[in-house]
Design an enzyme around this catalytic site. Structure first.
Site, PDB file in Angstrom:
ATOM      1  CB  ALA B 130      36.195 -34.324  17.547  1.00 27.87           C
ATOM      2  N   PRO B 131      37.374 -37.394  17.159  1.00 31.20           N
ATOM      3  CG  PRO B 131      37.830 -39.466  18.197  1.00 31.20           C
ATOM      4  CD  PRO B 131      36.987 -38.820  17.120  1.00 31.20           C
ATOM      5  N   GLY B 132      40.035 -36.926  16.357  1.00 32.18           N
ATOM      6  CA  GLY B 132      41.384 -36.627  15.863  1.00 32.18           C
ATOM      7  C   GLY B 132      42.127 -37.760  15.190  1.00 32.18           C
ATOM      8  CE  LYS B 134      37.953 -41.237   9.189  1.00 31.47           C
ATOM      9  NZ  LYS B 134      37.323 -41.419  10.536  1.00 31.47           N
ATOM     10  CG  ASP B 152      33.722 -32.570  15.679  1.00 32.43           C
ATOM     11  OD1 ASP B 152      33.993 -33.528  14.927  1.00 32.43           O
ATOM     12  OD2 ASP B 152      32.702 -32.545  16.407  1.00 32.43           O
ATOM     13  CG  ASP B 179      27.292 -26.094  11.450  1.00 30.83           C
ATOM     14  OD1 ASP B 179      27.824 -26.691  10.488  1.00 30.83           O
ATOM     15  OD2 ASP B 179      26.073 -26.106  11.674  1.00 30.83           O
ATOM     16  CG  ASP B 196      34.692 -39.930   8.403  1.00 25.64           C
ATOM     17  OD1 ASP B 196      34.158 -40.694   7.585  1.00 25.64           O
ATOM     18  OD2 ASP B 196      34.909 -40.260   9.590  1.00 25.64           O
ATOM     19  CB  CYS B 249      31.175 -45.405   9.445  1.00 23.95           C
ATOM     20  SG  CYS B 249      30.493 -44.288  10.654  1.00 23.95           S
TER      21      CYS B 249
END
Lengths: 178, 326
Positions: B130-132, B134, B152, B179, B196, B249
């Site tokens: 989420a939020p979608g 990738k 997610d 999870d 990610d 990130c």
């Protein structure tokens, strides 16, 4: 909890009838080729078009956990079948004659959730009747949403006027879909 | 001026925790740290990714340029543009509502999927989906063929994922709110995985200034443990010779190189070279740690060098299938 299962024959008839009516011909077979019609049954019944490969994963995993969402959301069954925004996208190329084309100003207002006034209507499809649901297109024939075409008498001029009542528009993604 | 004093001074000037600046000084040196802090102040241009499931790159570009947008092509991805000037909000145009593009906050978030290189027909897990953004990037590269299991844990973010995938016309996704560490219970083996990972988000400071002060050193340790446990679980879902791309990130090596080092020590994995034209090599020594040399093949991205968010990417290949007991 939402249970995902294959659509029953009765549900398929309902969906098929609605889709074919929009197109004016049998498009159901083409739309469902390589796909399975799945119902997500919770408080309401949601209809999903699911590629066979995705369905195979659902079949294998649903005993462990039901998904949250899958495939393409086609619409919902609440008595009758109500088509979704992406369902409209799928059928739009078959349904131009059941639609109206609106001006850029009309497009902007409609995407803000507003109704469309007569002066913003550029073209009306040959199969459109007063009182019927219509697909609202922009000048590129891109489907912006769904409306109901109606006549009313203008209070000032007492002239009959056409209006398209907004039922569903893609501005939803901005207003509620985030 | 000694490092402690300099860190205090810079922390005060730019509004960071002192511990963060001390770490930057050790990783980048004085000049590099100042360049990094300055770049964080400038912010980043948002990026729009053309959704080739619905429209061609050229048609979208022409429509937006006609409306007054100024776009610059992302150098290494031919279906994305940096937005230099936009006359309207990017999320309110007809083109956005029709699902012709997705808005990324910076160029970095396009890289993990580029490194994963999804192909039509593959079965892929997106483990923090989420939020979608990738997930939908993968779907367009797969031409809606094959399957993406998008997972997610956040209820709110799953709503956004559903809305985004619908708007973009994505069909080949099955999404689970769970999870990701429970995925081995499905007992399926997939071709590729994208993790990610949830992280401290230190690389997002150019976009979200509140992150200068919102995380403590303990958060890095917490995230590092979580990331390792997610990776460990996900590797059990991967086929032999399958690919896992790990990204964050965050620029903290404990959330990146150290996590990779720990899984390399435990599992039959190799670090793969990536087809990325940019990026600096992963660290092999930092804060007293020495990690495996092959982690050099990972890539780091920075706002002051690459004009992206701070980002880390590493591509792993599983040499032997794992069983549940590992």
């Amino acid at each position: 909890m939402i249970i995902f299962r294959k659509a029953t024959k009765k549900e398929i008839v309902k969906i098929q009838k609605a889709l074919n009516e929009w197109a004016g011909k049998n498009i159901y077979k083409e739309l469902t080729s390589g796909r399975v019609v799945i119902i997500g049954e919770g408080r309401i019944k949601e209809v999903f078009l699911v590629p066979v490969e995705v369905y195979n994963i659902l079949d294998k995993t649903k005993k462990v956990r039901m998904p949250y969402y899958l495939g393409l959301f086609l619409g919902e069954i609440n008595g009758e079948f109500k088509i979704s925004l992406e369902g409209l996208w799928l059928i739009s190329k078959y349904s131009r004659e059941r639609g109206v084309v609106v001006s850029e100003k009309g497009e902007q207002l409609f995407l803000y959730g507003r109704d469309i006034l007569e002066e913003s209507i550029i073209k009306v499809g040959s199969l459109v009747q007063i009182g019927s649901k219509v697909i609202v297109f922009n000048k590129f024939y891109e489907p912006l949403g769904l409306g109901m075409i109606m006549k009313f008498s203008d209070k000032l001029t007492e002239q009959p006027k056409t209006i398209i009542k907004n039922i569903l528009d893609r501005g939803w993604y901005l207003r509620k879909g985030r | 001026m000694d490092i402690g004093e300099l860190a205090k001074k810079l922390a005060e000037k730019y509004g960071y925790h002192v511990y963060m600046i001390e770490r930057y000084l050790e990783l980048f040196g004085k000049e590099g740290t100042i360049e990094f802090l300055e770049a964080n102040e400038k912010g980043l241009n948002p990026v729009i990714r053309c959704n080739t499931l619905k429209i061609s790159v050229e048609s979208l570009r022409n429509r937006l340029v006609k409306k007054g947008f100024v776009l610059r092509k992302v150098p290494w991805i031919d279906y994305a543009f940096q937005v230099i000037k936009s006359p309207f909000s990017l999320g309110s145009t007809t083109e956005y509502l029709l699902g012709y593009y997705y808005v990324h906050r910076g160029m970095g978030s396009l890289l993990p999927v580029h490194a994963l290189d999804p192909k039509p027909g593959e079965i892929i897990i997106d483990a923090a989906a989420a939020p979608g953004g990738k997930t939908s990037q993968m779907a367009q590269l797969m031409k809606n063929k094959g399957v993406i299991l998008a997972v997610d844990i956040s209820r709110e973010r799953m709503k956004s994922l559903r809305s985004n995938l619908s708007r973009l016309g994505v069909e080949n996704v099955i999404a689970y709110r769970m999870d990701a560490r429970d995925l081995p219970k499905f007992d399926i083996k997939v071709d590729k995985i994208l993790l990610d990972a949830p992280c401290t988000g230190e690389g997002l400071i150019p976009i979200d200034k509140s992150r200068k002060k919102s995380r403590l050193i303990e958060d890095i340790k917490y995230c590092s443990t979580l990331q390792f446990s997610m990776l460990t679980a996900l590797l059990k879902c991967l086929k032999k010779e399958g690919i896992l791309v790990y990204s964050t990130c965050s620029i903290a090596p404990e959330e990146n190189e150290l996590v990779i080092h720990r899984v390399l020590e435990r599992f039959p994995l190799s670090v793969e070279k990536m087809d990325l034209k940019d990026g600096l090599p992963g660290f092999t020594e930092f804060f007293g740690y020495k990690v495996r040399d092959e982690i050099r093949e990972a890539r780091r991205f920075y706002p002051h060098i690459h004009g992206t968010e701070g980002f880390f990417i590493c591509k792993l290949r599983l040499r032997e299938e794992l069983n549940d007991n590992i």
